[in-house]
Design an enzyme around this catalytic site. Structure first.
Site, mmCIF file in Angstrom:
data_model
loop_
_atom_site.group_PDB
_atom_site.id
_atom_site.type_symbol
_atom_site.label_atom_id
_atom_site.label_comp_id
_atom_site.label_asym_id
_atom_site.label_seq_id
_atom_site.Cartn_x
_atom_site.Cartn_y
_atom_site.Cartn_z
ATOM 1 N N GLY A 106 1.108 -1.612 0.196
ATOM 2 C CA GLY A 106 -0.244 0.049 0.387
ATOM 3 C C GLY A 106 1.025 1.163 0.149
ATOM 4 O O GLY A 106 1.685 1.521 0.575
ATOM 5 N N TYR A 174 -6.381 7.881 0.142
ATOM 6 C CA TYR A 174 -6.220 7.080 1.259
ATOM 7 C C TYR A 174 -6.926 6.465 1.477
ATOM 8 O O TYR A 174 -7.751 4.924 1.814
ATOM 9 C CB TYR A 174 -4.631 7.796 2.314
ATOM 10 C CG TYR A 174 -4.234 6.117 3.071
ATOM 11 C CD1 TYR A 174 -3.118 5.629 2.455
ATOM 12 C CD2 TYR A 174 -4.816 5.764 4.424
ATOM 13 C CE1 TYR A 174 -2.668 4.199 3.405
ATOM 14 C CE2 TYR A 174 -4.145 4.587 4.835
ATOM 15 C CZ TYR A 174 -3.383 3.994 4.201
ATOM 16 O OH TYR A 174 -2.323 2.849 4.942
ATOM 17 N N PRO A 204 -4.896 -2.522 10.263
ATOM 18 C CA PRO A 204 -3.677 -1.937 11.390
ATOM 19 C C PRO A 204 -3.790 -0.499 11.771
ATOM 20 O O PRO A 204 -4.022 0.623 11.288
ATOM 21 C CB PRO A 204 -2.482 -2.006 10.399
ATOM 22 C CG PRO A 204 -2.656 -3.172 9.055
ATOM 23 C CD PRO A 204 -4.423 -2.288 9.045
HETATM 24 P P1 NAP Z 1 6.044 0.632 3.988
HETATM 25 O O1 NAP Z 1 7.027 0.671 5.182
HETATM 26 O O2 NAP Z 1 6.013 1.581 3.171
HETATM 27 O O3 NAP Z 1 6.151 -0.668 3.159
HETATM 28 C C1 NAP Z 1 5.245 -0.593 2.051
HETATM 29 C C2 NAP Z 1 5.298 -1.735 1.345
HETATM 30 O O4 NAP Z 1 4.892 -1.545 -0.097
HETATM 31 C C3 NAP Z 1 7.194 -2.104 0.186
HETATM 32 O O5 NAP Z 1 7.039 -3.169 0.709
HETATM 33 C C4 NAP Z 1 6.907 -1.596 -0.498
HETATM 34 O O6 NAP Z 1 7.569 -2.020 -2.132
HETATM 35 C C5 NAP Z 1 5.310 -2.130 -1.148
HETATM 36 N N1 NAP Z 1 5.047 -1.140 -1.987
HETATM 37 C C6 NAP Z 1 4.514 0.234 -2.231
HETATM 38 N N2 NAP Z 1 4.124 0.272 -3.311
HETATM 39 C C7 NAP Z 1 3.932 -1.218 -4.139
HETATM 40 C C8 NAP Z 1 3.529 -0.553 -5.149
HETATM 41 N N3 NAP Z 1 2.864 -0.271 -6.561
HETATM 42 N N4 NAP Z 1 3.147 -2.487 -5.934
HETATM 43 C C9 NAP Z 1 4.131 -3.525 -5.064
HETATM 44 N N5 NAP Z 1 4.647 -3.185 -3.471
HETATM 45 C C10 NAP Z 1 4.498 -2.341 -3.471
HETATM 46 O O7 NAP Z 1 4.289 0.794 4.379
HETATM 47 P P2 NAP Z 1 4.055 -0.315 5.928
HETATM 48 O O8 NAP Z 1 3.589 0.628 6.811
HETATM 49 O O9 NAP Z 1 4.587 -1.444 5.911
HETATM 50 O O10 NAP Z 1 2.632 -0.206 5.101
HETATM 51 C C11 NAP Z 1 1.837 -1.556 4.655
HETATM 52 C C12 NAP Z 1 0.393 -1.857 4.472
HETATM 53 O O11 NAP Z 1 0.013 -1.702 6.385
HETATM 54 C C13 NAP Z 1 0.271 -0.451 4.303
HETATM 55 O O12 NAP Z 1 -0.970 -1.446 2.546
HETATM 56 C C14 NAP Z 1 -1.051 0.312 4.583
HETATM 57 O O13 NAP Z 1 -1.494 1.408 4.287
HETATM 58 C C15 NAP Z 1 -1.352 -0.492 5.588
HETATM 59 N N6 NAP Z 1 -1.147 0.437 7.529
HETATM 60 C C16 NAP Z 1 0.037 1.001 7.880
HETATM 61 C C17 NAP Z 1 0.035 1.885 8.810
HETATM 62 C C18 NAP Z 1 0.739 2.373 9.219
HETATM 63 O O14 NAP Z 1 1.111 3.187 10.120
HETATM 64 N N7 NAP Z 1 2.539 1.758 9.202
HETATM 65 C C19 NAP Z 1 -1.594 1.795 8.747
HETATM 66 C C20 NAP Z 1 -2.511 1.360 8.971
HETATM 67 C C21 NAP Z 1 -1.941 0.210 7.696
HETATM 68 P P3 NAP Z 1 9.758 -1.529 -1.668
HETATM 69 O O15 NAP Z 1 10.554 -1.141 -1.218
HETATM 70 O O16 NAP Z 1 9.578 -1.768 -3.241
HETATM 71 O O17 NAP Z 1 9.295 0.329 -2.051
#
Ligand code: NAP
Length: 270
Positions: A106, A174, A204
């Site tokens: 995401g 978002y 999350p």
């Molecule tokens: P993150 O640290 O930004 O990591 C994002 C991951 O998604 C990376 O592995 C990235 O790959 C990959 N990605 C991004 N765009 C992509 C695309 N177009 N195609 C394939 N892979 C892609 O994010 P995170 O915080 O771990 O979030 C993971 C999920 O949890 C997301 O869906 C986010 O919306 C959700 N979430 C996060 C939070 C929060 O507070 N962090 C809260 C609620 C929900 P690369 O390494 O190649 O860039």
């Protein structure tokens, strides 16, 4: 790494081959923790990423250290129309099967703008990655599963967000994408129910990853003031443990379940 003692049921399907998972966005943050958790249960893991090859290879190495029989990194931009079938093909090629699909990848909007100003371009970009991609990736895999006569224990997880319910005016696209994922969970849960494939949404809360690094001070202060009842940031492993629970089969009769992982953020208070 999180500690669960892998059992033979976790490690092997009825046919005797190792169980497998495809984790989108597995290179960093929550997706990395999920990949390693599943690996620690003995699953083989396909780690999808978009641009950070080095991070994906680090996750693959961590999966092998954690106990995965096999782990592969697969590049693919989930927001591109042709990516889904290519990603599924590559995962089947790398692992032989996909038993668990974790739709985790995401992105946030490039710029946080009030909904009066935010652009159509940003809306389309965020929706493509956060909603259209996982929706059609699930379709692609579901078709293959339903055509297969190989009896395996399968499941789908959607990683949504507290933003599925909480309105943030400076990232409306978002919020809309995550609200859409909540409906996608219900739709695929009903569609795959007869095939005995549970579909679960994990929501999350404020989680410490690269995605939230730019707003860390702001959320540190809000958490200290009581925004989150449990008064701490979520950690990727908090979410990963729940995905491990789905993979263990704990949600066998709970398809469509929505699991909050937010320290109590979602509870209305007075
Ligand atoms: P993150 O640290 O930004 O990591 C994002 C991951 O998604 C990376 O592995 C990235 O790959 C990959 N990605 C991004 N765009 C992509 C695309 N177009 N195609 C394939 N892979 C892609 O994010 P995170 O915080 O771990 O979030 C993971 C999920 O949890 C997301 O869906 C986010 O919306 C959700 N979430 C996060 C939070 C929060 O507070 N962090 C809260 C609620 C929900 P690369 O390494 O190649 O860039």
């Amino acid at each position: 790494m999180t500690g669960h003692n892998p059992t033979s049921a976790n490690r092997r399907d009825a046919s005797g081959s190792a169980r497998t998972a495809l984790v989108t966005g597995g290179s960093r943050g929550i997706g990395r923790a999920i990949s390693v958790e599943l690996a620690s249960m003995g699953l083989s893991v396909a780690v999808n990423y978009n641009s950070n090859h080095e991070a994906a290879e680090e996750t693959v190495a961590a999966c092998l250290d954690a106990g995965a029989a096999h782990a592969v990194a697969i590049q693919g931009n989930i927001g591109e129309p042709d990516a889904c079938s290519a990603l599924v093909d590559a995962a089947f090629e790398g692992l032989g099967e996909i038993d668990i699909l974790v739709n985790n990848a995401g992105r946030a909007p490039r710029v946080r703008e009030d909904i009066l100003k935010a652009t159509r371009e940003s809306f389309e970009e965020v929706l493509a990655v956060n909603l259209t991609g996982p929706y059609f990736l699930t379709q692609e895999l579901a078709r293959r599963w339903l055509e297969s006569d190989n009896p395996r224990s399968r499941s789908v997880v959607f990683i949504s967000s507290l933003s599925a319910e909480t309105a943030s005016l400076n990232r409306g696209e978002y919020c809309v994408s995550k609200a859409g994922l909540a409906m996608a969970t219900k739709l695929w849960a009903v569609r795959l129910a007869e095939a005995g494939i549970p579909v679960v949404e994990i929501r999350p809360g404020i989680t410490e990853t690269d995605m939230t690094a730019g707003v860390k001070e702001k959320y540190d202060a809000l958490i200290a003031e009581g925004l989150v009842p449990q008064k701490r940031w979520g950690q990727p492993v908090d979410i990963a443990r729940l995905v491990g629970s789905v993979a263990r089969g704990d949600f066998a009769y709970s398809t469509g379940a929505v699991v909050d992982c937010d320290g109590g953020f979602h509870i209305s208070r007075l």
